[in-house]
Design a protein around this motif. Structure first.
Motif, short mmCIF file in Angstrom:
data_model
loop_
_atom_site.label_atom_id
_atom_site.label_comp_id
_atom_site.label_asym_id
_atom_site.label_seq_id
_atom_site.Cartn_x
_atom_site.Cartn_y
_atom_site.Cartn_z
N TYR A 87 0.30 -1.92 32.62
CA TYR A 87 -0.21 -0.70 33.26
C TYR A 87 0.90 0.31 33.39
O TYR A 87 2.08 0.01 33.18
CB TYR A 87 -0.82 -1.02 34.63
CG TYR A 87 0.14 -1.72 35.57
CD1 TYR A 87 0.98 -0.99 36.41
CD2 TYR A 87 0.20 -3.10 35.63
CE1 TYR A 87 1.87 -1.64 37.26
CE2 TYR A 87 1.07 -3.75 36.48
CZ TYR A 87 1.90 -3.01 37.29
OH TYR A 87 2.78 -3.64 38.13
N THR A 144 -0.50 5.35 41.84
CA THR A 144 -1.65 4.72 41.19
C THR A 144 -1.21 3.94 39.96
O THR A 144 -0.13 4.17 39.42
CB THR A 144 -2.71 5.77 40.80
OG1 THR A 144 -3.88 5.12 40.37
CG2 THR A 144 -2.21 6.70 39.71
N SER A 204 -2.55 2.92 36.14
CA SER A 204 -3.52 3.24 35.09
C SER A 204 -3.45 2.17 34.02
O SER A 204 -2.36 1.77 33.60
CB SER A 204 -3.23 4.61 34.48
OG SER A 204 -3.47 5.63 35.43
N GLU A 250 -7.97 6.78 32.57
CA GLU A 250 -7.31 6.77 33.88
C GLU A 250 -6.02 7.60 33.86
O GLU A 250 -5.72 8.30 34.81
CB GLU A 250 -6.98 5.33 34.30
CG GLU A 250 -8.20 4.50 34.60
CD GLU A 250 -7.82 3.06 34.89
OE1 GLU A 250 -6.70 2.63 34.56
OE2 GLU A 250 -8.68 2.34 35.45
N HIS A 307 -7.08 11.24 33.88
CA HIS A 307 -7.63 11.60 35.19
C HIS A 307 -6.52 11.83 36.22
O HIS A 307 -6.65 12.72 37.08
CB HIS A 307 -8.57 10.50 35.67
CG HIS A 307 -9.16 10.77 37.02
ND1 HIS A 307 -10.13 11.72 37.23
CD2 HIS A 307 -8.90 10.22 38.23
CE1 HIS A 307 -10.45 11.74 38.51
NE2 HIS A 307 -9.72 10.85 39.14
N ALA A 308 -5.45 11.08 36.13
CA ALA A 308 -4.36 11.19 37.10
C ALA A 308 -3.27 12.16 36.68
O ALA A 308 -2.31 12.38 37.42
CB ALA A 308 -3.75 9.81 37.34
#
Length: 71
Positions: free
Chosen positions: A13, A30, A32, A37, A40-41
């Motif tokens: 990740y 976070t 991902s 993901e 999105h971040a």
């Protein structure tokens, strides 16, 4: 580069900073695991963040990860 390491299986990740989902002017750390993901971040973050605790947790898990955009 971080996305390549994730997609090639060299990292489990990506650990990075994203906007808080509750208060958009704040940050959150976070993980991902996919391109969606990551996208999105993504984006510039100008609020302070404190990722050290999350980094320590990730190191204790002994899984390969990429730390990206944590500052």
């Amino acid at each position: 580069m971080p996305e390549h390491l994730l997609l090639s299986g060299q990292a489990s990740y990506i650990l990075h900073i994203a906007a808080s989902e509750d208060v958009l002017r704040l940050n959150r750390v976070t993980r991902s695991t996919g391109e969606g993901e990551i996208r999105h971040a993504s984006g510039s973050r100008y609020a302070p963040s404190v990722p050290l605790k999350a980094i320590v947790v990730c190191l204790e898990e002994s899984r390969p990860f990429v730390a990206d955009r944590l500052a």
